[in-house]
Write a protein that holds these residues in place. Structure first.
Motif, PDB file in Angstrom:
ATOM      1  N   PHE A 349       3.535 -26.195 -47.414  1.00  0.00           N
ATOM      2  CA  PHE A 349       3.181 -27.335 -46.472  1.00  0.00           C
ATOM      3  C   PHE A 349       4.657 -27.853 -45.924  1.00  0.00           C
ATOM      4  N   ALA A 350       5.826 -27.401 -46.611  1.00  0.00           N
ATOM      5  CA  ALA A 350       6.899 -27.877 -45.965  1.00  0.00           C
ATOM      6  C   ALA A 350       7.288 -26.907 -44.791  1.00  0.00           C
ATOM      7  N   LEU A 351       6.941 -25.944 -44.789  1.00  0.00           N
ATOM      8  CA  LEU A 351       7.147 -24.936 -43.525  1.00  0.00           C
ATOM      9  C   LEU A 351       6.344 -25.417 -42.344  1.00  0.00           C
ATOM     10  N   ALA A 352       4.848 -25.835 -42.756  1.00  0.00           N
ATOM     11  CA  ALA A 352       4.052 -26.415 -41.597  1.00  0.00           C
ATOM     12  C   ALA A 352       4.503 -27.618 -41.144  1.00  0.00           C
ATOM     13  N   PHE A 353       5.029 -28.395 -41.909  1.00  0.00           N
ATOM     14  CA  PHE A 353       5.607 -29.843 -41.430  1.00  0.00           C
ATOM     15  C   PHE A 353       6.696 -29.582 -40.514  1.00  0.00           C
ATOM     16  N   ALA A 354       7.611 -28.577 -40.821  1.00  0.00           N
ATOM     17  CA  ALA A 354       8.752 -28.422 -40.094  1.00  0.00           C
ATOM     18  C   ALA A 354       8.327 -28.031 -38.781  1.00  0.00           C
ATOM     19  N   THR A 355       7.162 -27.228 -38.659  1.00  0.00           N
ATOM     20  CA  THR A 355       6.751 -26.635 -37.503  1.00  0.00           C
ATOM     21  C   THR A 355       6.202 -27.569 -36.411  1.00  0.00           C
ATOM     22  N   LEU A 356       5.449 -28.606 -37.313  1.00  0.00           N
ATOM     23  CA  LEU A 356       4.762 -29.534 -36.445  1.00  0.00           C
ATOM     24  C   LEU A 356       5.455 -30.862 -36.138  1.00  0.00           C
ATOM     25  N   PHE A 357       6.620 -31.257 -36.823  1.00  0.00           N
ATOM     26  CA  PHE A 357       7.258 -32.313 -36.640  1.00  0.00           C
ATOM     27  C   PHE A 357       7.777 -32.460 -35.371  1.00  0.00           C
ATOM     28  N   ALA A 427      15.169 -28.915 -40.222  1.00  0.00           N
ATOM     29  CA  ALA A 427      15.975 -28.168 -40.708  1.00  0.00           C
ATOM     30  C   ALA A 427      15.966 -28.338 -42.323  1.00  0.00           C
ATOM     31  N   TYR A 428      15.874 -29.553 -42.623  1.00  0.00           N
ATOM     32  CA  TYR A 428      15.645 -29.792 -44.222  1.00  0.00           C
ATOM     33  C   TYR A 428      14.487 -29.056 -44.914  1.00  0.00           C
ATOM     34  N   PHE A 429      13.246 -29.397 -44.169  1.00  0.00           N
ATOM     35  CA  PHE A 429      11.940 -28.929 -44.638  1.00  0.00           C
ATOM     36  C   PHE A 429      11.863 -27.582 -44.369  1.00  0.00           C
ATOM     37  N   TYR A 430      12.561 -26.779 -43.359  1.00  0.00           N
ATOM     38  CA  TYR A 430      12.582 -25.359 -43.367  1.00  0.00           C
ATOM     39  C   TYR A 430      13.249 -24.915 -44.742  1.00  0.00           C
TER      40      TYR A 430
END
Length: 470
Positions: A349-357, A427-430
């Protein structure tokens, strides 16, 4: 006190007595074990509120979040952890918990009575942090020694993780109320004070009346009769039974095994669990920082025309629910499976959020991902409290618990020092997603499964670099 006298019955303490009783029956029988640490739970609820405050959920406050106010709670908690380390196994726990309860109470009074004074709020945050650090180290060092092994996971996770997440939820709930333009006459900081006063009073009452010393701590001070008395008061009915004597033998074996190790052997044996638990708890810290609050704010304001209260509420409820849902699995399914599942989901979910944010058409989905991330963060981090009390050799347990706690505080403070840019949030969420995935894959081979084991067995499992058991 030789270890070989105990070996034949070591497993029986986890499988024979009470193994056929229902969960409710065992909970009733072992209720005094929670009572003994009930004061710590309420102090850590107050600490959870302060953690959420430091992570950005204090926009309702009448005070500007200066660097000194930001650092005050973490500094107090660090000092408290150092003092708590010196007290553990040297002094009785009851006075330590009473002092911690009084500090929370005084902190609440300052919030309530002096809410308009910046210096008073800073002092209150110092005192609350000092209280949390002071009780955290002795409580997490001894919670596994107070509990029977088939309830150890539930008790440790409830005392630390559920309490902390309850405090976070309370902070977010009343923050949400003051985000809405309601005609309330009491200031938000005064609400914080009222809640802290309640927690402090309840904690003080529990510490004064129901606190029971760790049997292991008493055995270390050569007080076997007092250790028997402590075990008698930690289970219903309050009498010495064959189960009580079996637990006494288990604790004697645990003490004898650890006394047989030199300080250097304890340090060396504790290094693998220290690195494992430190990595695990660091992920817990990264899941609630100012960057995460900034991501919630930036996402929610684009979903709603006006930034209403509901994102705060859902955020807190999801984190609390994730922890609550997995509590009862700690001693049945175990610690390792929920941990790995939670870390993998949290990383995804962190990687997905970083992609969509930042992509306007997808901000609703991004907000949903952020809520889901908090649910699985709460779920995946629940076992960290259990590992803290099981992992380390007795001679250096308080010191290693303090090291993990202080490093976690420093990590939170680093990311709470400045508001990030949108690019920084991505970057943080990635990084968070990548670290969670890395911990998932390493955890498959390195994390032990310690359910239904004695503390001695759990400690031996943790001392190995690789554990493939599930």
């Amino acid at each position: 006190m030789a270890a070989d006298k105990y070996t034949p019955t070591q497993q029986e303490s986890c499988t024979a007595p009470g193994s056929n009783r229902s969960w409710l029956s065992r909970s009733h029988k072992n209720q005094p074990q929670w009572n003994a640490l009930g004061s710590v739970s309420f102090i850590l609820i107050s600490g959870g509120m302060s953690l959420a405050w430091g992570a950005g959920f204090a926009v309702h406050s009448a005070h500007l979040m200066t660097f000194h106010m930001e650092v005050s709670w973490y500094a107090g908690a660090t000092i408290g952890a150092i003092v708590g380390t010196l007290c553990t196994y040297r002094l009785p726990q009851q006075p330590v918990y009473i002092i911690g309860s009084c500090l929370v109470l005084i902190s609440g009074i300052l919030f309530l009575a002096c809410h308009e004074h910046h210096e008073a709020i800073i002092t209150a945050r110092y005192l609350d942090g000092l209280a949390n650090g002071l009780v955290f180290v002795p409580a997490m060092s001894t919670v596994g020694e107070i509990s029977v092994c088939d309830m150890r996971g539930l008790l440790a996770a409830t005392v630390e993780q559920l309490s902390c997440n309850t405090g976070i939820l309370m902070q977010l709930l009343y923050t949400a109320v003051w985000q809405v333009d309601w005609n309330v006459t009491i200031a938000a900081d005064q609400v914080h004070g009222v809640l802290s006063i309640v927690y402090g009073l309840v904690a003080l009452a529990l510490a004064s009346t129901l606190c029971v010393e760790s049997p292991v701590s008493l055995l270390l001070r050569a007080n076997e009769q007092q250790a028997v008395a402590a075990l008698r008061h930690l289970q219903r009915p309050y009498m010495v039974t064959s189960e009580t004597l079996l637990q006494l033998d288990e604790h004697k074996h645990y003490v004898a095994t650890n006394r047989g190790m030199s300080l250097w052997e304890s340090i060396r044996m504790g290094l693998p669990p220290l690195l494992k638990v430190l990595a695990y708890r660091s992920l817990n810290a990264l899941c609630l920082t100012l960057v995460v609050w900034s991501a919630l704010y930036e996402t929610a304001v684009q979903v709603a025309t006006h930034y209403h209260a509901w994102p705060y509420v859902i955020f807190g409820v999801m984190r609390w629910s994730g922890c609550f849902c997995v509590l009862l699995l700690m001693d049945t399914t175990g610690r390792k499976k929920p941990t790995l599942f939670g870390c993998f989901s949290c990383g995804s979910f962190a990687l997905a959020f970083a992609t969509l944010f930042g992509r306007t058409p997808h901000m609703k989905a991004a907000l949903g991902l952020l809520f889901s991330l908090q649910f699985f963060a709460g779920l995946g981090q629940t076992a960290s409290a259990v590992y803290l009390t099981e992992a380390f050799p007795l001679a250096i347990k308080p010191h290693y618990v303090a090291i993990v706690y202080v490093m976690e505080l420093l990590l939170r403070l680093i990311f709470c020092s400045s508001a990030p840019s949108p690019a920084g949030i991505v970057a943080y969420f990635y990084v968070l997603g990548g670290l969670s995935m890395a911990f998932f894959f390493l955890g498959i081979f390195c994390l032990p499964e310690t359910r239904l084991t004695t503390l001695t067995e759990a400690q031996q499992k943790f001392s190995k670099w690789f554990n493939k058991d599930f």
